[in-house]
Design a protein around this motif. Structure first.
Motif, short mmCIF file in Angstrom:
data_model
loop_
_atom_site.label_atom_id
_atom_site.label_comp_id
_atom_site.label_asym_id
_atom_site.label_seq_id
_atom_site.Cartn_x
_atom_site.Cartn_y
_atom_site.Cartn_z
N PRO A 61 0.80 -1.23 0.00
CA PRO A 61 0.00 0.00 0.00
C PRO A 61 0.83 1.28 0.00
CG PRO A 61 -0.23 -1.18 2.10
CD PRO A 61 0.60 -2.04 1.20
N THR A 62 2.11 1.19 0.31
CA THR A 62 2.95 2.39 0.41
C THR A 62 3.88 2.58 -0.79
OG1 THR A 62 4.60 1.15 1.66
CG2 THR A 62 2.91 2.34 2.93
N SER A 67 2.23 2.17 -8.20
CA SER A 67 1.11 2.96 -8.73
C SER A 67 1.45 3.54 -10.09
CB SER A 67 0.76 4.08 -7.75
OG SER A 67 0.35 3.52 -6.51
N LYS A 68 2.70 3.95 -10.29
CA LYS A 68 3.12 4.48 -11.59
C LYS A 68 3.12 3.36 -12.65
CE LYS A 68 5.85 8.31 -9.83
NZ LYS A 68 7.20 8.88 -9.74
N TRP A 69 3.50 2.15 -12.26
CA TRP A 69 3.47 1.03 -13.20
C TRP A 69 2.03 0.71 -13.59
CZ3 TRP A 69 2.15 -4.41 -12.70
CH2 TRP A 69 2.55 -5.18 -13.79
N THR A 82 -6.39 -3.71 -8.57
CA THR A 82 -5.28 -3.72 -7.62
C THR A 82 -5.72 -4.22 -6.26
OG1 THR A 82 -5.67 -1.43 -6.94
CG2 THR A 82 -4.13 -1.77 -8.75
N HIS A 83 -4.76 -4.85 -5.57
CA HIS A 83 -4.97 -5.31 -4.20
C HIS A 83 -3.76 -4.87 -3.39
CE1 HIS A 83 -8.38 -7.84 -5.29
NE2 HIS A 83 -7.67 -8.26 -6.32
N ASP A 84 -3.98 -4.00 -2.41
CA ASP A 84 -2.91 -3.60 -1.51
C ASP A 84 -2.72 -4.70 -0.47
OD1 ASP A 84 -2.55 -1.22 -2.83
OD2 ASP A 84 -3.72 -0.03 -1.41
N ARG A 85 -1.49 -5.18 -0.36
CA ARG A 85 -1.20 -6.30 0.54
C ARG A 85 0.04 -5.99 1.36
NH1 ARG A 85 -4.03 -11.09 -1.24
NH2 ARG A 85 -3.07 -12.04 0.59
N ASN A 86 0.05 -6.49 2.58
CA ASN A 86 1.22 -6.37 3.44
C ASN A 86 2.06 -7.64 3.43
OD1 ASN A 86 0.79 -3.68 4.35
ND2 ASN A 86 -0.86 -4.44 5.66
N ASP A 87 1.56 -8.70 2.78
CA ASP A 87 2.24 -10.01 2.76
C ASP A 87 2.78 -10.34 1.38
OD1 ASP A 87 -0.28 -10.24 1.63
OD2 ASP A 87 -0.68 -12.21 2.48
N MET A 88 3.53 -9.42 0.79
CA MET A 88 3.98 -9.59 -0.59
C MET A 88 4.89 -10.81 -0.78
SD MET A 88 2.37 -7.60 -2.47
CE MET A 88 3.25 -8.07 -3.94
N ASN A 89 5.74 -11.14 0.19
CA ASN A 89 6.59 -12.32 0.05
C ASN A 89 5.73 -13.59 -0.06
OD1 ASN A 89 9.12 -11.14 -0.11
ND2 ASN A 89 9.31 -11.02 2.12
N GLN A 90 4.67 -13.64 0.69
CA GLN A 90 3.76 -14.78 0.65
C GLN A 90 3.07 -14.87 -0.72
OE1 GLN A 90 0.64 -14.65 3.60
NE2 GLN A 90 0.87 -16.85 3.99
N PRO A 146 9.19 0.96 -16.79
CA PRO A 146 7.89 1.61 -16.56
C PRO A 146 7.58 1.71 -15.06
CG PRO A 146 7.70 -0.02 -18.29
CD PRO A 146 9.07 -0.19 -17.69
N GLY A 147 7.27 2.91 -14.62
CA GLY A 147 7.02 3.17 -13.20
C GLY A 147 8.25 3.64 -12.46
N MET A 148 9.41 3.49 -13.08
CA MET A 148 10.67 3.89 -12.46
C MET A 148 11.39 4.95 -13.29
SD MET A 148 11.11 2.31 -9.57
CE MET A 148 12.86 2.57 -9.30
#
Length: 184
Positions: A61-62, A67-69, A82-90, A146-148
């Protein structure tokens, strides 16, 4: 300089268009415009939703570059959820993204996994060719992808990877040109 029509013609002698404020020519023009708009709705080429791939993006989420991508994907004609997640490694582990291929966001599109800042045109190519791979990845967060976007651009690779996590360079992106390498 505006002319006060009542003073010039008198109240009884004012032309009919001046009284109503909406003359005959204005009505004709508006009528013609209305006919054009209605006919254009029926004859104008419609966007083919079959050509609009739906892509689901999992991101922190941060993360601003994610978001640019996503903006880049929308500009490339993708329908993005989009889905904001705190468990990206999972998330990455569940989709089989090897640790060496990981970036900041993970996406899925038509059964493929897209990891990192993969250009939209490369995702479209993957979908068109129906390649026998698990997905595409741009490891890390290379500047210029893209996004960077920024003041400088680094060369980077777009990697096609298999279900076992093994990858091979599909496309090398140089600072000035896109070089195509072996097809999927």
């Amino acid at each position: 300089m505006s002319i006060n029509r009542e003073k010039k013609y008198g109240k009884a002698k004012m032309p009919p268009s001046a009284k109503s404020g909406f003359g005959h020519w204005n009505k004709l023009i508006l009528g013609g415009l209305a006919i054009f708009v209605v006919s254009a709705m029926f004859w104008w080429p419609r966007v083919n939703t079959a050509d609009t791939p739906e892509i689901t993006v999992y991101k922190s989420p941060t993360c601003g570059c994610c978001s640019k991508w996503i903006e880049h994907l929308r500009e490339e004609g993708f329908k993005v959820t989009t889905h904001d997640r705190n468990d990206m490694n999972q998330i990455k582990q569940s989709y089989g993204v090897d640790y060496n291929l990981r970036s900041c966001h993970t996406a899925t599109v038509q059964g493929y996994v897209v990891e990192g800042h993969v250009p939209g045109q490369d995702i479209r190519r993957l979908l068109e060719e129906k390649a026998a791979v698990a997905g595409l990845a741009v490891p890390g967060m290379p500047m210029g992808s893209p996004g960077m976007e920024g003041k400088h651009a680094d060369p980077y690779d777009v990697i096609a990877f298999g279900k076992d996590g093994s990858g091979r360079t599909l496309i090398k992106i140089s600072v000035t040109t896109r070089q195509n390498y072996p097809r999927c």
